[in-house]
Motif scaffolding. Structure first.
Motif, PDB file in Angstrom:
ATOM      1  N   SER A 163      24.823 -13.146 -28.449  1.00  0.00           N
ATOM      2  CA  SER A 163      25.510 -12.151 -27.608  1.00  0.00           C
ATOM      3  C   SER A 163      24.567 -11.494 -26.612  1.00  0.00           C
ATOM      4  O   SER A 163      25.023 -10.816 -25.689  1.00  0.00           O
ATOM      5  CB  SER A 163      26.155 -11.068 -28.485  1.00  0.00           C
ATOM      6  OG  SER A 163      25.183 -10.169 -28.980  1.00  0.00           O
ATOM      7  N   GLU A 164      23.257 -11.664 -26.790  1.00  0.00           N
ATOM      8  CA  GLU A 164      22.284 -11.009 -25.921  1.00  0.00           C
ATOM      9  C   GLU A 164      21.846 -11.876 -24.751  1.00  0.00           C
ATOM     10  O   GLU A 164      20.932 -11.504 -24.009  1.00  0.00           O
ATOM     11  CB  GLU A 164      21.089 -10.543 -26.768  1.00  0.00           C
ATOM     12  CG  GLU A 164      21.508  -9.399 -27.680  1.00  0.00           C
ATOM     13  CD  GLU A 164      20.544  -9.120 -28.824  1.00  0.00           C
ATOM     14  OE1 GLU A 164      20.497  -7.965 -29.273  1.00  0.00           O
ATOM     15  OE2 GLU A 164      19.866 -10.060 -29.285  1.00  0.00           O
ATOM     16  N   TRP A 168      26.578 -12.491 -20.889  1.00  0.00           N
ATOM     17  CA  TRP A 168      27.521 -11.501 -21.421  1.00  0.00           C
ATOM     18  C   TRP A 168      27.440 -10.169 -20.690  1.00  0.00           C
ATOM     19  O   TRP A 168      28.327  -9.325 -20.844  1.00  0.00           O
ATOM     20  CB  TRP A 168      27.293 -11.303 -22.920  1.00  0.00           C
ATOM     21  CG  TRP A 168      27.705 -12.498 -23.727  1.00  0.00           C
ATOM     22  CD1 TRP A 168      26.876 -13.473 -24.221  1.00  0.00           C
ATOM     23  CD2 TRP A 168      29.025 -12.867 -24.119  1.00  0.00           C
ATOM     24  NE1 TRP A 168      27.606 -14.425 -24.894  1.00  0.00           N
ATOM     25  CE2 TRP A 168      28.939 -14.071 -24.852  1.00  0.00           C
ATOM     26  CE3 TRP A 168      30.278 -12.286 -23.925  1.00  0.00           C
ATOM     27  CZ2 TRP A 168      30.052 -14.707 -25.385  1.00  0.00           C
ATOM     28  CZ3 TRP A 168      31.398 -12.927 -24.461  1.00  0.00           C
ATOM     29  CH2 TRP A 168      31.282 -14.114 -25.173  1.00  0.00           C
ATOM     30  N   ASP A 169      26.399  -9.940 -19.901  1.00  0.00           N
ATOM     31  CA  ASP A 169      26.253  -8.641 -19.226  1.00  0.00           C
ATOM     32  C   ASP A 169      27.438  -8.346 -18.308  1.00  0.00           C
ATOM     33  O   ASP A 169      27.903  -7.209 -18.222  1.00  0.00           O
ATOM     34  CB  ASP A 169      24.961  -8.610 -18.401  1.00  0.00           C
ATOM     35  CG  ASP A 169      23.710  -8.665 -19.260  1.00  0.00           C
ATOM     36  OD1 ASP A 169      23.815  -8.574 -20.505  1.00  0.00           O
ATOM     37  OD2 ASP A 169      22.611  -8.796 -18.692  1.00  0.00           O
ATOM     38  N   GLN A 170      27.924  -9.366 -17.613  1.00  0.00           N
ATOM     39  CA  GLN A 170      29.026  -9.158 -16.669  1.00  0.00           C
ATOM     40  C   GLN A 170      30.310  -8.733 -17.368  1.00  0.00           C
ATOM     41  O   GLN A 170      31.160  -8.057 -16.776  1.00  0.00           O
ATOM     42  CB  GLN A 170      29.264 -10.440 -15.880  1.00  0.00           C
ATOM     43  CG  GLN A 170      29.670 -11.627 -16.750  1.00  0.00           C
ATOM     44  CD  GLN A 170      29.731 -12.935 -15.997  1.00  0.00           C
ATOM     45  OE1 GLN A 170      30.289 -12.984 -14.904  1.00  0.00           O
ATOM     46  NE2 GLN A 170      29.155 -14.000 -16.566  1.00  0.00           N
ATOM     47  N   HIS A 171      30.445  -9.117 -18.622  1.00  0.00           N
ATOM     48  CA  HIS A 171      31.659  -8.792 -19.367  1.00  0.00           C
ATOM     49  C   HIS A 171      31.554  -7.445 -20.086  1.00  0.00           C
ATOM     50  O   HIS A 171      32.583  -6.874 -20.464  1.00  0.00           O
ATOM     51  CB  HIS A 171      31.957  -9.904 -20.374  1.00  0.00           C
ATOM     52  CG  HIS A 171      32.160 -11.254 -19.734  1.00  0.00           C
ATOM     53  ND1 HIS A 171      33.303 -11.575 -19.035  1.00  0.00           N
ATOM     54  CD2 HIS A 171      31.338 -12.332 -19.656  1.00  0.00           C
ATOM     55  CE1 HIS A 171      33.191 -12.813 -18.573  1.00  0.00           C
ATOM     56  NE2 HIS A 171      32.013 -13.294 -18.933  1.00  0.00           N
ATOM     57  N   PRO A 173      29.475  -4.444 -18.927  1.00  0.00           N
ATOM     58  CA  PRO A 173      28.497  -3.826 -18.022  1.00  0.00           C
ATOM     59  C   PRO A 173      27.914  -2.513 -18.534  1.00  0.00           C
ATOM     60  O   PRO A 173      26.817  -2.144 -18.114  1.00  0.00           O
ATOM     61  CB  PRO A 173      29.293  -3.608 -16.728  1.00  0.00           C
ATOM     62  CG  PRO A 173      30.725  -3.600 -17.154  1.00  0.00           C
ATOM     63  CD  PRO A 173      30.810  -4.546 -18.310  1.00  0.00           C
ATOM     64  N   GLN A 174      28.598  -1.807 -19.434  1.00  0.00           N
ATOM     65  CA  GLN A 174      28.064  -0.547 -19.944  1.00  0.00           C
ATOM     66  C   GLN A 174      27.344  -0.699 -21.274  1.00  0.00           C
ATOM     67  O   GLN A 174      26.893   0.293 -21.849  1.00  0.00           O
ATOM     68  CB  GLN A 174      29.192   0.490 -20.071  1.00  0.00           C
ATOM     69  CG  GLN A 174      29.600   1.096 -18.734  1.00  0.00           C
ATOM     70  CD  GLN A 174      28.401   1.640 -17.973  1.00  0.00           C
ATOM     71  OE1 GLN A 174      28.023   1.102 -16.924  1.00  0.00           O
ATOM     72  NE2 GLN A 174      27.785   2.695 -18.483  1.00  0.00           N
ATOM     73  N   HIS A 175      27.248  -1.918 -21.760  1.00  0.00           N
ATOM     74  CA  HIS A 175      26.451  -2.146 -22.971  1.00  0.00           C
ATOM     75  C   HIS A 175      24.994  -1.810 -22.668  1.00  0.00           C
ATOM     76  O   HIS A 175      24.517  -2.035 -21.551  1.00  0.00           O
ATOM     77  CB  HIS A 175      26.575  -3.609 -23.400  1.00  0.00           C
ATOM     78  CG  HIS A 175      25.949  -3.911 -24.716  1.00  0.00           C
ATOM     79  ND1 HIS A 175      24.613  -4.236 -24.842  1.00  0.00           N
ATOM     80  CD2 HIS A 175      26.455  -3.917 -25.977  1.00  0.00           C
ATOM     81  CE1 HIS A 175      24.338  -4.462 -26.118  1.00  0.00           C
ATOM     82  NE2 HIS A 175      25.434  -4.263 -26.826  1.00  0.00           N
ATOM     83  N   PRO A 176      24.249  -1.248 -23.617  1.00  0.00           N
ATOM     84  CA  PRO A 176      22.866  -0.838 -23.326  1.00  0.00           C
ATOM     85  C   PRO A 176      21.966  -1.982 -22.867  1.00  0.00           C
ATOM     86  O   PRO A 176      21.050  -1.752 -22.077  1.00  0.00           O
ATOM     87  CB  PRO A 176      22.383  -0.221 -24.637  1.00  0.00           C
ATOM     88  CG  PRO A 176      23.338  -0.675 -25.683  1.00  0.00           C
ATOM     89  CD  PRO A 176      24.638  -0.855 -24.982  1.00  0.00           C
ATOM     90  N   LEU A 177      22.214  -3.203 -23.343  1.00  0.00           N
ATOM     91  CA  LEU A 177      21.392  -4.318 -22.870  1.00  0.00           C
ATOM     92  C   LEU A 177      21.709  -4.641 -21.417  1.00  0.00           C
ATOM     93  O   LEU A 177      20.807  -4.953 -20.630  1.00  0.00           O
ATOM     94  CB  LEU A 177      21.593  -5.550 -23.759  1.00  0.00           C
ATOM     95  CG  LEU A 177      20.816  -6.799 -23.351  1.00  0.00           C
ATOM     96  CD1 LEU A 177      19.323  -6.525 -23.219  1.00  0.00           C
ATOM     97  CD2 LEU A 177      21.076  -7.933 -24.348  1.00  0.00           C
ATOM     98  N   SER A 178      22.982  -4.562 -21.041  1.00  0.00           N
ATOM     99  CA  SER A 178      23.357  -4.776 -19.645  1.00  0.00           C
ATOM    100  C   SER A 178      22.704  -3.718 -18.764  1.00  0.00           C
ATOM    101  O   SER A 178      22.190  -4.022 -17.671  1.00  0.00           O
ATOM    102  CB  SER A 178      24.879  -4.721 -19.482  1.00  0.00           C
ATOM    103  OG  SER A 178      25.525  -5.626 -20.358  1.00  0.00           O
ATOM    104  N   ARG A 179      22.725  -2.474 -19.223  1.00  0.00           N
ATOM    105  CA  ARG A 179      22.084  -1.401 -18.456  1.00  0.00           C
ATOM    106  C   ARG A 179      20.578  -1.629 -18.366  1.00  0.00           C
ATOM    107  O   ARG A 179      19.958  -1.370 -17.325  1.00  0.00           O
ATOM    108  CB  ARG A 179      22.374  -0.039 -19.095  1.00  0.00           C
ATOM    109  CG  ARG A 179      23.852   0.288 -19.224  1.00  0.00           C
ATOM    110  CD  ARG A 179      24.095   1.775 -19.415  1.00  0.00           C
ATOM    111  NE  ARG A 179      23.294   2.394 -20.453  1.00  0.00           N
ATOM    112  CZ  ARG A 179      23.682   2.570 -21.716  1.00  0.00           C
ATOM    113  NH1 ARG A 179      24.883   2.127 -22.109  1.00  0.00           N
ATOM    114  NH2 ARG A 179      22.908   3.174 -22.584  1.00  0.00           N
ATOM    115  N   ALA A 180      19.980  -2.102 -19.449  1.00  0.00           N
ATOM    116  CA  ALA A 180      18.534  -2.340 -19.460  1.00  0.00           C
ATOM    117  C   ALA A 180      18.144  -3.360 -18.397  1.00  0.00           C
ATOM    118  O   ALA A 180      17.176  -3.164 -17.644  1.00  0.00           O
ATOM    119  CB  ALA A 180      18.092  -2.813 -20.851  1.00  0.00           C
ATOM    120  N   ARG A 181      18.883  -4.448 -18.320  1.00  0.00           N
ATOM    121  CA  ARG A 181      18.556  -5.469 -17.322  1.00  0.00           C
ATOM    122  C   ARG A 181      18.780  -4.946 -15.905  1.00  0.00           C
ATOM    123  O   ARG A 181      18.006  -5.247 -14.988  1.00  0.00           O
ATOM    124  CB  ARG A 181      19.389  -6.728 -17.574  1.00  0.00           C
ATOM    125  CG  ARG A 181      18.973  -7.501 -18.825  1.00  0.00           C
ATOM    126  CD  ARG A 181      19.562  -8.899 -18.832  1.00  0.00           C
ATOM    127  NE  ARG A 181      19.074  -9.683 -19.960  1.00  0.00           N
ATOM    128  CZ  ARG A 181      19.806  -9.986 -21.042  1.00  0.00           C
ATOM    129  NH1 ARG A 181      21.063  -9.550 -21.139  1.00  0.00           N
ATOM    130  NH2 ARG A 181      19.300 -10.703 -22.012  1.00  0.00           N
TER     131      ARG A 181
END
Length: 205
Positions: A163-164, A168-171, A173-181
């Motif tokens: 999942s990391e 998956w970031d585009q789906h 966007p507010q997940h902390p990993l998406s924010r980190a990138r």
């Protein structure tokens, strides 16, 4: 300050610390000693493998580590995840590291899961089972779901899971990993270092 960056959307909490509207924290750390890195940036494989082993030994996991140029200086950016000390969940810690021969800078951020957690993992795992679960023994399947990048033989800690993947970031966007990138991508071009740091001799490992 040793560095400057685009502070649009950031509130300064104290010297060297900021917070943005997502609640992510930024901290700048300077060290007046030679960097404690296992390999020079030119030996990326060794640097990645050592970082995986160190992070796993501390109970966390490396998500990714890549070279980057910051204000014309060689550096690297990475994202690690660490378990939260007071509740279930993890914190994603993206950072920039700028090593010089006798000093270094680490500009790191903390992106923490908030509210309803686990949705990204659940959706990704359901898709993973659909695409890869049929006919595989459970132990083999879980090894494929989660393993440390760059050094899959390393055990323990929090291996990176399916999942990391950046897809998956585009789906989420507010997940902390998406924010980190997004933080790493947005801030890298804006970083400027102090002339004294820029003039320090390069780190050769």
């Amino acid at each position: 300050m040793t560095i400057r960056f685009d502070q649009t959307g950031w509130e300064q909490l104290k010297p060297g610390a900021w917070r943005n509207s997502d609640g992510d924290i930024a901290e700048l750390h300077g060290f007046d000693i030679p960097p404690n890195l296992a390999a020079p940036l030119e030996n990326l494989d060794a640097l990645r493998r050592d970082t995986v082993a160190r992070t796993a030994a501390s109970g966390g996991g490396l998500i990714e580590l890549n070279p980057v140029a910051l204000h014309g200086l060689p550096a690297f950016q990475q994202i690690v995840k660490l378990p939260l000390p007071d509740r279930p969940g993890v914190a994603y810690i993206p950072s920039f590291t700028l090593p010089r021969a006798d000093r270094s800078l680490v500009f790191k951020f903390m992106c923490v899961e908030q509210g309803v957690t686990g949705m990204r993992d659940t959706v990704a795992f359901d898709r993973f089972m659909t695409e890869h679960g049929n006919g595989r023994p459970p132990q083999e399947m879980m090894r494929y779901w989660a393993q440390h990048p760059y050094a899959p033989e390393v055990q323990g800690g929090l291996p990176r899971n399916w999942s990391e993947d950046p897809w998956w970031d585009q789906h989420f966007p507010q997940h902390p990993l998406s924010r980190a990138r997004r933080l790493l991508h947005a801030l890298a071009p804006t970083i400027e270092v102090h002339p004294d740091f820029h003039a320090a001799p390069p780190w050769r490992g």
